[in-house]
Scaffold this motif. Structure first.
Motif, short mmCIF file in Angstrom:
data_model
loop_
_atom_site.label_atom_id
_atom_site.label_comp_id
_atom_site.label_asym_id
_atom_site.label_seq_id
_atom_site.Cartn_x
_atom_site.Cartn_y
_atom_site.Cartn_z
N GLY A 25 86.79 92.24 -2.82
CA GLY A 25 87.78 93.54 -3.37
C GLY A 25 86.45 94.45 -1.64
N SER A 26 86.58 95.52 -1.77
CA SER A 26 85.32 96.21 -0.50
C SER A 26 84.41 95.91 -0.70
CB SER A 26 85.09 98.22 -0.88
OG SER A 26 83.96 98.26 -0.29
N LYS B 221 91.93 103.76 -15.96
CA LYS B 221 93.00 103.86 -16.65
C LYS B 221 93.95 102.59 -16.87
CE LYS B 221 93.38 109.05 -15.47
NZ LYS B 221 94.63 109.88 -15.44
N SER B 222 93.44 101.73 -16.15
CA SER B 222 93.59 100.40 -17.09
C SER B 222 94.40 100.08 -15.70
CB SER B 222 94.72 99.58 -17.67
OG SER B 222 96.14 100.62 -17.27
N ILE B 223 94.53 100.46 -14.45
CA ILE B 223 94.95 100.40 -13.25
C ILE B 223 94.22 99.89 -11.94
CG2 ILE B 223 95.37 102.58 -12.79
CD1 ILE B 223 98.89 102.05 -12.52
N ASN B 224 93.46 100.85 -11.69
CA ASN B 224 92.63 100.87 -10.86
C ASN B 224 91.44 100.18 -10.83
OD1 ASN B 224 94.34 103.80 -9.64
ND2 ASN B 224 94.15 101.36 -8.55
N VAL B 225 90.11 99.52 -10.00
CA VAL B 225 88.85 99.17 -10.55
C VAL B 225 87.95 99.50 -9.15
CG1 VAL B 225 87.23 97.03 -11.35
CG2 VAL B 225 89.88 97.42 -11.58
N ALA B 226 86.99 100.81 -9.45
CA ALA B 226 85.97 100.73 -8.93
C ALA B 226 85.89 99.44 -7.37
CB ALA B 226 84.95 101.38 -9.43
N GLY B 227 85.26 99.35 -6.52
CA GLY B 227 84.94 98.48 -5.12
C GLY B 227 85.97 97.75 -4.91
N TYR B 228 87.89 98.20 -5.29
CA TYR B 228 89.11 97.66 -5.12
C TYR B 228 89.51 98.32 -4.44
CZ TYR B 228 85.91 93.82 -6.90
OH TYR B 228 85.04 92.92 -7.05
N PRO B 229 89.74 99.55 -3.04
CA PRO B 229 90.89 100.67 -3.12
C PRO B 229 91.80 99.96 -3.31
CG PRO B 229 89.02 99.73 -1.66
CD PRO B 229 88.53 98.67 -2.62
N VAL C 277 89.04 104.31 -6.55
CA VAL C 277 88.71 105.07 -8.19
C VAL C 277 87.16 105.27 -8.19
CG1 VAL C 277 88.23 103.04 -9.39
CG2 VAL C 277 88.28 105.13 -10.56
N ARG C 278 86.57 106.43 -8.53
CA ARG C 278 84.78 106.64 -8.66
C ARG C 278 84.36 105.94 -9.13
NH1 ARG C 278 85.19 113.15 -8.60
NH2 ARG C 278 82.93 112.20 -10.00
N LYS C 279 83.21 105.23 -9.14
CA LYS C 279 82.36 104.38 -10.40
C LYS C 279 82.05 105.58 -11.86
CE LYS C 279 79.82 100.99 -8.03
NZ LYS C 279 78.49 100.58 -7.41
#
Lengths: 511, 307
Positions: free
Chosen positions: A371-372, A389-397, A442-444
């Motif tokens: 990721g980033s 929400k199961s779909i996005n991970v912070a640090g992986y835009p 997504v914000r941490k």
């Protein structure tokens, strides 16, 4: 098969061949199963046309392409195990078999011209994000690269299967078959066959295999709760009705949905309904199995819902056929001629069928995801997978995961959950393309708060009540299931709030 | 406290599995059983093999009661291992010409009653009861009988088989005593109240009525076979010594009850023997038919190394 309707107001899909050039796509999708094709279809319908799907196999279908073992079927009624935006009035049975479900997926691909978006034989080995350009690069096993602004990881949680780690696995000289990689050329006639595993696949394989083989031995480690499966052929008038009055099928789907939702009360949480469901399952066992010791062997010791509830009306009768034997002794090892169990006996076979399920990545990724700032998703998830929400991970835009952490249903159709995920990512991608967003991360703190709440709610569920299951990591962390009704999940996924994300726009675009 | 790491023990158990197929049942030595020994040995092996099976059924019940996954898995293995011992002992009987075809050795009536009780009620018994009684059966009957067997039988294969069985049993006893100590933890009055609640249960009383005559019957059988009954008493004493070596072990009310009972059994002048010996005699008159068919798990016994 007819899939007559499109979502009202949606734009008719425009077939477009994914450009073969290295120009970045709007969206790259990994996997051409239900989730990948569903996402592609909805993105197309919403006007996001530049898509590419990378599929490691040579056909669409995902888990339903791979699971073609005898008896393979869905344990959710077909009218609910299908997309609401692509209903099929022609289901032949209340619980369709894998072949028919695969036909539905094929039809989906053909009817909406999705095949041309798919690059077959592309097995992704690495996904890499570039902070400077805000683009993802997918590298395949052969070194081919594809670039896109957004990526949908739709490879599915149940896509990798391997033989279990049993001592002596390689010593067995007979034939070995994994339920998820069925060998259709093997002739079971007059063979002595073992089935290891009595989960969702095992209870479907046994009743079919017992009809074909000379001797079937079923090795069970932990018995599951089995519910009767009201499977019947759909009458012709029913198909006609659904074709002519789509509202009728919608109503049936709604009724099935609500019936399954009510099951959550007993399956997800410990309530009086939990006890009632256990009594129903016990009555089913007592009705079908007369021998007291066998009943004892087949009676689970964990609370219903803690593991996947099995659905079968012909599993128990199959176990009691003259040519079938249930073994509950622990397996000591495999040897040249068969399986040695702890009671000291070598059970000899021509073929061993492993109905041992999938390698679920509860705390890892199926391929490398960078990721980033070079962060590695596998490392970030080492102590249990987490997402927003199961779909996005912070640090992986710009990365969207279908059936990501804590999105699993225990009581309702996976496709209901999948649709919510697809709609969510469609909203995000549409916003990105229309507003010229370079990265959406997504914000941490938002992700942390979300997971704190999820884990707090999970602590009160049956999944976390003490049994070992594939829902949990070795340390007992539940990164798999969503602790609530499907309707609650749908509500969670309904609102897309850009305020939850760090948004970076393409330079020169107005803020 | 002599604690053992149950996770390590489970790994050890998994790594120590053996099968009947590892043994050459046709190896020379079977002829070393004398004609005089043969009938006694046949009766002895039948009892021994059924005692293994009593242990097996006990462990099956304990697996359902185990407070942790590890202990549950250990008991599941022990259940299978006791069955393995019974299978191996049947294979020895077969080697010595004591079994014809698919014939299953006949258990004596007190063993049969104990099996019947275990089958009906053991799943309802708390771990405290089974976890304290099964070690006594294992150490006293199994221990004493095995010692006798190895002293009397010269067939080298018999020694080879029992070396394996003894290694398994040593692990069983290690876990047995560890659990007995574990069950002795907690507040004394709570242990006492729970014990009293179980003691007055009719199911347990029926169990005592099966267990007490079984011990006396086995004592009589041992004497009849020419073994000194002191051997049995020494083994029972071992239960008291090991079980009572720690404070936790001694605090376990069931250990105290079973030890007290053991002291009565070894004292031949104790009044206890009058009614119990009478029960043994009485049990001879129970018609086999009255017990109904043997439970289906018995049918899983086999002397055949492969299936």
């Amino acid at each position: 098969m007819t899939i007559p309707t499109m979502k009202s107001g949606a734009r008719k899909a425009t077939p477009r061949q994914a450009p073969a050039t290295n120009k970045p796509h709007d969206v790259l999708i990994v996997g051409a199963g239900f989730a990948g094709l569903g996402a592609a279809l909805r993105l197309q319908q919403e006007g996001v046309g530049d898509l590419v799907i990378l599929e490691r196999a040579d056909d669409v279908g995902g888990t339903w392409r791979d699971n073609s073992y005898p008896g393979a079927a869905c344990d959710i009624p077909s009218n609910l195990y299908s997309f609401s935006f692509a209903p099929n009035p022609d289901w032949s049975r209340s619980f369709a078999g894998s072949r028919e479900i695969l036909d539905y997926v094929h039809h989906l691909a053909d009817h909406y011209n999705l095949r041309q978006l798919v690059r077959f034989g592309r097995d992704v080995s690495h996904l890499r994000y570039d902070d400077k350009t805000g683009l993802w690069t997918a590298v395949t096993q052969t070194g081919e690269t594809f670039q896109a602004r957004s990526v949908v990881m739709a490879q599915g949680p149940l896509s990798n299967a391997s033989f279990p780690d049993i001592p002596g696995l390689d010593e067995f000289k007979g034939h070995k078959i994994h339920s998820a990689r069925w060998d259709h050329d093997y002739d079971f006639n007059r063979k002595r066959v073992a089935v290891i595993g009595t989960g969702a696949s095992g209870v479907q394989i046994v009743p079919e295999l017992v009809k074909k083989v000379d001797k079937l031995t079923v090795f069970q480690r932990t018995p599951g709760w089995v519910m009767p499966r009201p499977d019947f052929a759909t009458p012709q008038w029913n198909k006609l009705l659904f074709r002519r009055v789509p509202k009728a099928q919608e109503s049936v789907r709604r009724a099935l949905y609500l019936a399954h939702e009510s099951m959550a009360l007993g399956i997800i949480w410990n309530s009086p309904l939990t006890g009632l469901l256990e009594r129903v399952s016990e009555a089913h066992l007592n009705h079908q199995v007369k021998d007291a010791w066998m009943r004892r062997q087949l009676k689970p010791d964990f609370r219903i819902g803690c593991k996947r509830v099995l659905m079968s009306s012909d599993y128990y009768p199959a176990l009691q056929r003259d040519n079938c034997r249930l073994i509950t002794w622990p397996i000591a090892r495999l040897c040249e001629n068969g399986i040695r169990t702890a009671e000291g006996i070598e059970h000899q076979f021509d073929c061993i069928v492993f109905a041992t399920g999938f390698d679920v990545s509860n705390n890892g990724t199926p391929f490398k995801v960078t990721g980033s700032k070079g962060r590695d998703l596998d490392t970030d998830w080492k102590r249990g997978a987490q997402a927003y929400k199961s779909i996005n991970v912070a640090g992986y835009p710009n990365l969207f995961i279908t059936f990501g952490p804590n999105s699993g249903p225990g009581h309702n159709s996976a496709l209901v959950y999948m649709e919510s995920q697809i709609e969510y990512l469609v909203k995000a991608v549409k916003m990105m393309t229309s507003e010229g967003i370079k990265s959406l991360d997504v914000r941490k703190d938002v992700q942390r708060r979300h997971n704190h709440d999820i884990q707090k709610r999970l602590a009160k569920t049956n999944w976390n009540s003490g049994c070992k299951s594939w829902y949990l990591t070795e340390d007992g962390f539940n990164a798999t299931m969503f602790p609530g009704f499907a309707s609650q999940y749908a509500r969670q996924m309904e609102g897309f709030d850009p305020g939850d994300y760090r948004v970076v726009r393409v330079a020169g675009r107005p803020q | 406290m002599a604690t053992i790491d149950l996770d390590n023990m489970l790994a050890k158990i998994k790594a120590s599995q053996w099968a009947l197929a590892d043994i050459d049942w046709e190896a020379p030595g079977a002829e070393m059983i004398s004609e005089a020994q043969w009938p006694k040995l046949k009766a002895f092996m039948s009892d021994l093999m059924w005692i293994e099976h009593v242990g097996a059924r006990g462990f099956a019940a304990m697996a359902k009661k185990a407070p942790t996954d590890t202990l549950r898995e250990i008991y599941t293995y022990f259940h299978a291992e006791e069955q393995r011992h019974a299978n191996a002992e049947m294979a020895l009987m077969r080697r010595w010409g004591m079994l014809e075809g698919e014939e299953l050795p006949e258990p004596n009536i007190n063993l049969r009653l104990t099996i019947e009780w275990l089958d009906r009620y053991s799943d309802d018994m708390p771990l405290e009861v089974l976890g304290s009684v099964i070690p006594m059966l294992e150490i006293a009957l199994d221990g004493a009988l095995l010692k006798f067997l190895l002293d009397e039988v010269n067939d080298p294969l018999c020694h080879q088989v029992f070396e394996k069985i003894n290694a398994d049993e040593a692990r069983h006893l290690g876990v047995d005593f560890h659990v007995m100590e574990m069950l002795g933890r907690g507040r004394l009055h709570q242990l006492a109240v729970k014990t009293i609640g179980t003691v007055v249960s009719p199911k347990l009383i029926m169990g005592v009525l099966a267990y007490a005559p079984l011990l006396n019957r086995m004592r009589d059988n041992i004497v009849e076979m020419g073994l000194k009954e002191e051997r049995l008493y020494e083994a029972m004493d071992k239960y008291q010594r090991i079980g009572g070596r720690t404070k936790e072990g001694r605090r376990n009310p069931w250990f105290q009850i079973i030890s007290q009972h053991g002291r009565m059994v070894v004292d031949r002048s104790h009044i206890y023997h009058k009614p119990v010996d009478a029960l043994v005699k009485l049990s001879n008159y129970i018609p086999r038919r009255a017990l109904g068919p043997v439970p289906s798990w018995v049918k899983e016994l086999t002397w055949r190394p492969t299936a």
